[in-house]
Design a protein around this motif. Structure first.
Motif, mmCIF file in Angstrom:
data_model
loop_
_atom_site.group_PDB
_atom_site.id
_atom_site.type_symbol
_atom_site.label_atom_id
_atom_site.label_comp_id
_atom_site.label_asym_id
_atom_site.label_seq_id
_atom_site.Cartn_x
_atom_site.Cartn_y
_atom_site.Cartn_z
ATOM 1 N N ASP A 63 5.771 -1.544 -15.527
ATOM 2 C CA ASP A 63 4.715 -0.689 -14.974
ATOM 3 C C ASP A 63 3.908 -1.446 -13.929
ATOM 4 N N ALA A 64 3.506 -2.664 -14.284
ATOM 5 C CA ALA A 64 2.633 -3.433 -13.395
ATOM 6 C C ALA A 64 3.337 -3.756 -12.083
ATOM 7 N N LEU A 65 4.631 -4.126 -12.158
ATOM 8 C CA LEU A 65 5.363 -4.455 -10.938
ATOM 9 C C LEU A 65 5.569 -3.209 -10.080
ATOM 10 N N GLU A 66 5.728 -2.061 -10.733
ATOM 11 C CA GLU A 66 5.882 -0.823 -9.988
ATOM 12 C C GLU A 66 4.570 -0.462 -9.268
ATOM 13 N N ILE A 67 3.450 -0.630 -9.944
ATOM 14 C CA ILE A 67 2.164 -0.348 -9.295
ATOM 15 C C ILE A 67 1.933 -1.335 -8.148
ATOM 16 N N ARG A 68 2.247 -2.609 -8.376
ATOM 17 C CA ARG A 68 2.095 -3.597 -7.315
ATOM 18 C C ARG A 68 2.928 -3.212 -6.091
ATOM 19 N N ARG A 69 4.171 -2.779 -6.353
ATOM 20 C CA ARG A 69 5.059 -2.375 -5.263
ATOM 21 C C ARG A 69 4.463 -1.213 -4.475
ATOM 22 N N ARG A 70 3.939 -0.217 -5.198
ATOM 23 C CA ARG A 70 3.375 0.956 -4.524
ATOM 24 C C ARG A 70 2.134 0.605 -3.707
ATOM 25 N N VAL A 71 1.265 -0.223 -4.290
ATOM 26 C CA VAL A 71 0.023 -0.579 -3.599
ATOM 27 C C VAL A 71 0.346 -1.322 -2.302
ATOM 28 N N LEU A 72 1.270 -2.288 -2.387
ATOM 29 C CA LEU A 72 1.593 -3.076 -1.197
ATOM 30 C C LEU A 72 2.340 -2.241 -0.167
ATOM 31 N N LEU A 73 3.216 -1.361 -0.649
ATOM 32 C CA LEU A 73 3.959 -0.497 0.274
ATOM 33 C C LEU A 73 3.022 0.452 1.011
ATOM 34 N N ALA A 74 1.946 0.870 0.355
ATOM 35 C CA ALA A 74 1.005 1.806 0.977
ATOM 36 C C ALA A 74 0.484 1.232 2.290
ATOM 37 N N TYR A 75 0.106 -0.060 2.276
ATOM 38 C CA TYR A 75 -0.380 -0.682 3.510
ATOM 39 C C TYR A 75 0.724 -0.782 4.555
ATOM 40 N N GLU A 76 1.935 -1.141 4.092
ATOM 41 C CA GLU A 76 3.055 -1.248 5.032
ATOM 42 C C GLU A 76 3.333 0.090 5.716
ATOM 43 N N GLU A 77 3.294 1.157 4.941
ATOM 44 C CA GLU A 77 3.579 2.468 5.515
ATOM 45 C C GLU A 77 2.439 2.920 6.423
ATOM 46 N N ALA A 78 1.207 2.610 6.026
ATOM 47 C CA ALA A 78 0.068 2.981 6.866
ATOM 48 C C ALA A 78 0.152 2.281 8.223
ATOM 49 N N GLU A 79 0.638 1.024 8.215
ATOM 50 C CA GLU A 79 0.743 0.265 9.472
ATOM 51 C C GLU A 79 1.690 0.953 10.473
ATOM 52 N N TRP A 80 2.706 1.660 9.951
ATOM 53 C CA TRP A 80 3.630 2.400 10.817
ATOM 54 C C TRP A 80 3.066 3.751 11.241
ATOM 55 N N GLU A 81 2.142 4.303 10.467
ATOM 56 C CA GLU A 81 1.765 5.712 10.600
ATOM 57 C C GLU A 81 0.842 5.936 11.794
ATOM 58 N N GLU A 82 1.198 6.881 12.653
ATOM 59 C CA GLU A 82 0.340 7.142 13.801
ATOM 60 C C GLU A 82 -0.597 8.313 13.563
ATOM 61 N N ASP A 83 -0.231 9.228 12.667
ATOM 62 C CA ASP A 83 -1.084 10.369 12.372
ATOM 63 C C ASP A 83 -2.292 9.915 11.549
ATOM 64 N N VAL A 84 -3.488 10.224 12.037
ATOM 65 C CA VAL A 84 -4.704 9.684 11.424
ATOM 66 C C VAL A 84 -4.881 10.163 9.984
ATOM 67 N N GLU A 85 -4.686 11.444 9.751
ATOM 68 C CA GLU A 85 -4.894 11.974 8.395
ATOM 69 C C GLU A 85 -3.896 11.406 7.413
ATOM 70 N N SER A 86 -2.655 11.358 7.850
ATOM 71 C CA SER A 86 -1.619 10.836 6.980
ATOM 72 C C SER A 86 -1.874 9.366 6.674
ATOM 73 N N ARG A 87 -2.365 8.628 7.682
ATOM 74 C CA ARG A 87 -2.657 7.222 7.467
ATOM 75 C C ARG A 87 -3.776 7.052 6.437
ATOM 76 N N GLN A 88 -4.806 7.929 6.545
ATOM 77 C CA GLN A 88 -5.907 7.816 5.592
ATOM 78 C C GLN A 88 -5.434 8.122 4.164
ATOM 79 N N ALA A 89 -4.517 9.090 4.039
ATOM 80 C CA ALA A 89 -4.003 9.407 2.699
ATOM 81 C C ALA A 89 -3.221 8.233 2.128
ATOM 82 N N LYS A 90 -2.488 7.531 2.996
ATOM 83 C CA LYS A 90 -1.758 6.354 2.529
ATOM 84 C C LYS A 90 -2.714 5.239 2.129
#
Lengths: 449, 449
Positions: B135-162
């Motif tokens: 569970d903990a490694l899965e949450i860690r993966r999701r939290v870190l991926l959120a920033y990675e995906e936000a860095e790619w995201e150009e849409d402002v709203e979608s970035r804020q949701a990430k």
């Protein structure tokens, strides 16, 4: 497909792969008037030479892996992206990622190598290789589970098969894995079990060639053989694996009952090389020019394990080791930085400085070849420890690894003996830039040597 | 079904679960004339109070998990088995495992608790809880991926949701997760990204009750609220989550766009309780007698988070925390050891000694209630650190965790920021005692509090 905005003003340097080669290319461009975009499919740089210690429960992944963003956080001319590589268009000078296309003025391809099962890809599931952290954790899980299952097993033959570990391939990884597996059986876990005698576990190292450590001086291969045999590892030289089936390995005509098989034999260039339409060697690596560029494309460099080049002074191929990858990364950075400031001109050829080679076998046992001299035993082992600690990124990792080794040495235990990993996780990977399935790939292997 | 040979001569004590309760029961029987069989579905004892630090990249799993065999290696009257629990037959006094049946004279059931989604089990995939290392490694993966995906995201709203992290549940785990997530955003990763400003990431803590830390004194709940708000966490009290869908959380009538949701709200007894045919409380925990035995079965004890008991002096339920689990384990060991040596007789009732409670919120911020006195701020934080380091198993883990915290404190970084885990692994789990699929289970949750 949408275009991803460049990292900054031209010339735009796109690096694919954050292993030793790619990371050192990025660092080498720190002061150059260029915009660097580094793409990797993992968010970390992996110190691959110590990966076998994760697989054998000595170290934790975070002790040998560093977030790439952290390494380059203060280098303002670098942008980093986490993504798989979809493809490369050399003619249009673009690289395609799930999020869109990135144009480049220079491309540095450093996607490394992956396992080769010599056309027997069905062996992969039964005999995992050791290239990524997930590989290492999977091997660790299997090794530890083998003892747990043997402890339940009442049938003698079946128990012996569960306690038989076969390592295929007698290069550094195979030698290091075999030694570490024997140490686990003989020293780390015997007191943990009540029904099985773990010291009876068999570790068999199979090598098709006539000697171990083919890339090192012959005397060291012989020393490694003696050391492994001393420790109780069964080494079979000149033996070819002809089949791997659940519960058994076929060696020539012989059937070895073994539940645990680890692949450390073949290596081939990452699959992206085959999509480029450029000449490859027999291992699927790109045959590069003397300046590490792709024939006909001076703006495209291939470095690290994916590059195939004969070193003119020695007439030998440059080996797929970390020092070579680091030197290649530094070299192309110098070439690009020079052209960005002084304009294009003739390029000096890449020169490989052979720093020697070393492999550890077990407690107080290693072999090393440095500056034309051979070392073995405790001195080589201490040298090996010192070189590897020194090469790690960051003070914290050095301290942790040093302390882990010291602890492991004094207590004879392997601390990270955790069986983790859900094969069918309860929670799905979120939608996003990282594909959710992967079989038999290594588009961007960030683990060169 | 085949019968598994007993661990030794009678009385045979079977312990299911190697968390705080089960492990301490086993240890307490070290000198008793009994044969102990300890079964767990993991090979490690997990120090669950620090699990959120694995989820937030401060610690590695091996720093808070210890192989059970290692802990008990020198206790000769214990046999250990890694297995899932299939079922329990109270009448025949047997427990069924994949490998066969085990008979017992005493059964100690310590399988802990699991998440409760209040009947909305479809939320689990979108809002993972925090009970196991995976569970903990899965949450860690999701939290870190959120920033990675936000860095790619150009849409402002979608970035804020990430970049929006919603933690559901204002108990200790929820408070600790929310504080740690905010520290990552505000202090650990800002310099790592070029396009997003990670300090704009929102962390929202939702609690259905009127206050935080319901199990602790009201003043500390208020202090935790002030501390979290100071740090920039949005705390919503008295708010009920009415829906979780991909990319959004519904709170009453409001729609919160959020890609990252963590569940820290409900707890229920592990499912095995419902198969026993004994009275359960509203959270699916076994209503035990004053001696922690199951009504009508003096030879069966339920301890740890799976036990439901009112503490007579206070009239309050005994909380599901580590100290209670440890005390219960020690208590039943004393009862069984006494009966094995002196014969059966009346049993003194279990007495819970409340050692207080504490929760950390962030750097220099914690709340603690010890001996009827409340503490907060830096002193409570140092107290929290000291108590948790002291409670870890083994000198090595204490040194490593202390050094990790010191490093993290001085450098403001979280070191274990690795995105690992293949959702569809390339290599399959080998055949054996551990089932290959698991959905929504916790047959033997070894992580009590």
């Amino acid at each position: 497909m949408s275009e991803i905005p460049p990292a900054g003003p031209p010339p735009r340097v796109l690096i694919v792969g954050g292993g030793f080669a790619g990371l050192n290319a990025a660092k080498g461009l720190a002061d150059a008037p260029v915009s660097v975009f580094l793409v990797d499919r993992h968010n970390y740089h992996l110190f691959q030479p110590l990966l076998y210690q994760v697989a054998t429960a000595v170290l934790s992944p975070a002790e040998i892996a560093t977030p790439i963003r952290h390494v380059l956080r203060d280098q303002q001319n670098v942008r980093i992206g986490l993504a798989e590589l979809n493809g490369i268009d050399l003619a249009r000078k673009t690289v395609s990622l799930p999020r869109g296309e990135i144009g480049y003025d220079y491309l540095i391809l450093a996607t490394g190598a992956t396992h080769s099962y010599f056309g027997q890809d069905q062996w992969e599931k039964l005999a995992p290789g050791l290239k990524t952290i997930d590989d290492a954790l999977e091997i660790r899980r299997r090794v530890l589970l083998a003892y747990e299952e043997a402890e339940w097993e009442e049938d003698v033959e079946s128990r012996q098969a569960k306690l038989t570990f076969v390592v295929i391939g007698g290069g550094p990884t195979g030698v290091e894995m075999a030694g570490a597996l024997k140490e686990i059986a003989a020293r780390s876990v015997p007191r943990d079990f009540r029904f099985i005698d773990t010291t009876t576990a068999r570790v068999i190292l199979i090598e098709a060639g006539r000697r171990l450590l083919g890339g090192m001086p012959e005397a060291l291969g012989r020393q490694a053989l003696r050391d492994l045999q001393d420790m109780g590892v069964q080494v079979r030289l000149g033996c070819r694996v002809t089949g791997i089936r659940p519960g058994e390995v076929l060696v020539a005509e012989e059937r070895l009952p073994a539940e645990n098989v680890i692949w450390a034999a073949g290596v081939r260039g990452s699959p992206v090389a085959r999509t480029l339409g450029v000449p490859l060697d027999d291992k699927g690596r790109v045959l590069v020019e003397a300046d590490l560029s792709v024939p006909g494309h001076p703006e495209v460099f291939v470095i690290g394990d994916l590059a195939s080049l004969i070193d003119p002074p020695s007439g030998q191929p440059i080996p797929g080791v970390a020092p070579a990858a680091i030197q290649m990364g530094q070299y192309v950075a110098r070439i690009i930085a020079g052209e960005a400031t002084a304009g294009k001109g003739p390029r000096p050829p890449f020169r490989y400085r052979d720093k020697g080679a070393m492999a550890t076998i077990g407690r107080n046992r290693a072999v090393a070849s440095v500056g034309g001299r051979n070392f073995s035993g405790a001195f080589a082992w201490l040298l090996w420890c010192a070189v590897h600690i020194w090469s790690l990124i960051g003070f914290r990792r050095r301290v942790f690894v040093m302390f882990s080794w010291l602890w492991s040495y004094l207590s004879f235990t392997k601390t990270a003996r955790l069986i983790t990993g859900n094969p069918q996780p309860r929670v799905k990977r979120p939608r996003g830039v990282i594909p959710t399935s992967r079989d038999n790939d290594a588009e961007q292997d960030d683990s060169p040597p």
